[in-house]
Design an enzyme around this catalytic site. Structure first.
Site, PDB file in Angstrom:
ATOM      1  N   GLY A   1      13.583  57.088  32.349  1.00 13.56           N
ATOM      2  CA  GLY A   1      14.584  57.280  31.302  1.00 13.56           C
ATOM      3  C   GLY A   1      14.500  58.671  30.706  1.00 13.56           C
TER       4      GLY A   1
ATOM      5  N   HIS B   1      60.038  63.564  48.843  1.00 13.59           N
ATOM      6  CA  HIS B   1      60.139  64.844  49.550  1.00 13.59           C
ATOM      7  C   HIS B   1      59.620  64.732  50.980  1.00 13.59           C
ATOM      8  CE1 HIS B   1      61.369  66.790  45.858  1.00 13.59           C
ATOM      9  NE2 HIS B   1      60.371  66.160  45.251  1.00 13.59           N
TER      10      HIS B   1
ATOM     11  N   LYS C   1      38.112  56.731  50.529  1.00 16.63           N
ATOM     12  CA  LYS C   1      37.123  55.654  50.696  1.00 16.63           C
ATOM     13  C   LYS C   1      37.477  54.785  51.898  1.00 16.63           C
ATOM     14  CE  LYS C   1      34.634  56.986  48.875  1.00 16.63           C
ATOM     15  NZ  LYS C   1      34.241  58.041  48.030  1.00 16.63           N
TER      16      LYS C   1
END
Ligand code: F6R
Length: 627
Positions: free
Chosen positions: A109, A519, A500
């Site tokens: 931590g 487009h 992904k």
């Protein structure tokens, strides 16, 4: 991130061939998957602590232990460190000792108030041997043990309690003391810790893989709790000594799946790590008044005020995080921001000078294309900040400043949690620049930070409700092509959703800016063509939402199967969608932290249904270290 193991056994265990060192080293081996850059152990024997630690792989530590063995013992702790404060050196490796070498501490931590505590301890004459926040915690526990209890041997637990009352941030701490040779004391706040229950022995681990070879009986330690284990007992209290109950459960994973936290793949595990990855990246970066405190950004604030252009450099998924960053930075800071694929950048004679801020984004910190682009930008006089997930890697080392994402090691080749952490860090950087330049009021910054702090729970909500999405993914395993549309910050999300699917399911997928459809790409829409549409919040700019809803109608009118990701409560999309997947309400700019998650789950589930190795897709490497 760091791996932690603790063990206490009695003499019957010794007869059964268990030793603290063997148990701890085996636990560390099982925790290797968490990623680390140094390792260490401490055992209590013959009235003293023996500790060994080494940078690099566990094999370095094992070689050190062979060359310089520690005595036989039945009490020990072990640690694999993923560097945050201070580089990955022998000295910074854990355990850290205090109380004249009689106390050893390991930690996972970040102790946020370590600088202030360190000053206090320095004033008392404590000498520090490392640059770590952990050594400060060790010194604090040691100081309390010695001064408050005069070294009275039975008080390690109380010293830990008093220390924890003073520590801020995230920590799992384990301590052993030579005066209490049969005890390991541990504390937990915001970092994981599990107790393993044995017969004549007890264990501690960052997760169950730390002891799964020895027991399947486990107790998860709660938030702000302290546990004292001996060979025969497990006592849990809060930080103030109030007894607490631990709920026992049976671990039914095999050792291999335990390393993946019980998930079918590292990618699945990392998708589920995302609430934590975002929370850790936010942790400690603002004060209670909502002021950003990015201490790592060491560039002179006056220079940052003069910046008139930002260029974000990255590749792949990281570049999509950069695209999200552009929307946020331009919105908050009003500085023109370009995003460029790093490999394109230096071959086009870009306009870069000392008023340009280059922000590189890289999970690994080793991507050669990004590194070369950063070097080039520095040569042109630009200031460089790196957003990176790997402490001590090359790109942050070669940058003027670094903002680490604390996502923990990412093992699966396809990036998931690093992406969300990169976006989070980019938001923090944007807010920091806005704060510095006075672009937005501090109240607004506080509001955005408050919205960001709610994101982890919202991601968890999406993960918990992903059943129907997974079912859909499995049913679509034979699709040949899937399209993804988004506008504004939904556009990079669409690109990421397509990437992904390409990389792990080998399905043709394209992401488009929804407005671009007419487009050209709309010609691809045929009967049954699946199209994911990422819809912005209806509470945001009116035109943005209604334009995307029109885009859904356009593709649906041409036969597309529309799969919509929208904000909870947005009824307007229902009539045009074959499936709607809702994410919790959040301001539009922050939505990518939520809308990306269903697309990651979709790709992972679909690739799994096809029987592919989700973690190691063909042709891809985790870190691309060639140009
Ligand atoms: C895709 C993915 C890649 C990386 C890219 C940059 O899932 O992981 O596109 O994002 O190779 O890598 P880093 O972030 O390490 O620079």
């Amino acid at each position: 991130m760091c791996g932690i193991v603790g063990y206490v056994g009695n003499s019957s265990r010794k007869e059964a061939g268990h030793s603290a060192l063997d148990v701890v080293v085996e636990g560390l081996r099982r925790l290797e998957y968490r990623g680390y850059d140094s390792a260490g152990v401490a055992v209590v024997a013959d009235g003293s602590i023996s500790s060994r630690k080494k940078s690099g792989k566990l094999s370095n530590l094992i070689a050190e232990l062979e060359a310089d063995p520690v005595p036989e013992s039945l009490t020990g702790i072990g640690h694999t460190r993923w560097a945050t404060h201070g580089g990955p050196t022998d000295q910074n490796a854990h355990p850290h000792l205090s109380d004249g070498g009689r106390l050893a501490v390991i930690h996972n931590g970040i102790i946020e108030n370590f600088a202030e505590l360190k000053q206090e301890l320095l004033a008392k004459g404590v000498v520090f041997a490392s640059e770590t926040d952990t050594e400060v915690a060790a010194a604090l526990i040691g100081d309390i043990f010695r001064t408050e209890f005069d070294g009275d041997g039975a008080n390690l637990t109380q010293a830990m309690r008093l220390a924890c009352q003073r520590l801020e941030g995230a920590f799992t701490l384990l301590a052993v003391h030579a005066d209490q040779p049969d005890v390991v004391v541990a504390a937990r706040r915001n970092s994981p810790l599990v107790v393993g229950l044995g017969d004549g022995e007890n264990f501690l681990g960052s997760d169950v893989s730390g002891f799964i070879d020895y027991t399947r009986r486990a107790v998860e330690l709660g938030q702000d709790q302290i546990v004292t284990i001996t060979a025969e007992s497990v006592d849990i209290t809060d930080f103030f000594g109030k007894p607490a109950e631990g709920k026992e459960y049976h671990v039914d994973w095999d050792p291999a799946s335990a390393e993946k936290g019980g998930f079918s793949s590292f990618m699945e595990k990392e998708i589920h790590d995302q609430p934590d990855a975002v929370a850790q990246t936010l942790l400690g970066r603002s004060d209670l008044d909502g002021k950003l405190t990015l201490d790592e950004v060491r560039i002179d604030p006056e220079l940052l005020k003069q910046v008139n252009k930002i260029i974000v450099l990255a590749c792949g998924t990281a570049a999509y995080a950069g695209l999200v960053a552009k929307y946020a930075i331009e919105n908050w800071c009003r500085i023109p921001t370009e995003v460029e694929l790093a490999h394109e950048f230096r071959y086009r004679d870009p306009i870069v000078d000392s008023n340009t801020l280059v922000v590189s984004i890289s999970q690994s910190g080793e991507t050669m294309d990004t590194l070369m682009a950063v070097r080039y930008a520095r040569e042109q006089g630009a200031k460089t900040i790196s957003i990176c997930n790997t402490n001590g890697s090359t790109i942050p080392r070669e940058s003027d400043a670094v903002l680490y994402t604390h996502a923990g090691p990412e093992i699966a080749v396809a990036s998931t949690k690093a992406f969300l952490a990169q976006i989070t860090a980019a938001y923090l950087l944007g807010l920091y620049l806005a704060q510095l330049r006075g672009n937005i009021f501090s109240g607004q910054i506080k509001d955005v930070l408050a919205d960001l702090s709610k994101i982890p729970a919202k991601i968890q909500h999406i993960l918990d409700g992903a059943g129907p999405l997974r079912e859909l993914a499995r049913s679509m395993k034979d699709e040949k092509s899937v399209l993804f549309l988004g506008r504004h910050v939904g556009y990079p999300v669409a690109l990421e959703g397509a990437l992904k699917l390409k990389e792990i399911a080998y399905i043709h997928a394209e992401g488009f800016a929804a407005g671009e459809l007419k487009h050209g790409p709309i010609a691809l829409i045929d009967d049954g063509q699946p199209v994911f549409v990422v819809v912005p919040s209806p509470r945001g700019r009116d035109s943005l939402h209604s334009k995307v809803v029109s885009n859904i109608q356009e593709v649906r009118a041409r036969g597309a199967r529309t799969l919509v990701i929208a904000e909870e409560g947005d009824e307007s999309v229902k009539d045009y969608a074959e499936h709607v997947f809702y994410v919790p309400e959040t301001p539009t700019l922050l939505m990518p932290l939520l809308t990306t998650v269903p697309l990651q789950i979709f790709a992972a589930e679909l690739a799994g249904a096809k029987g592919y190795d989700v973690d190691q897709p063909r042709n891809l490497a985790k870190s691309v270290t060639v140009e």
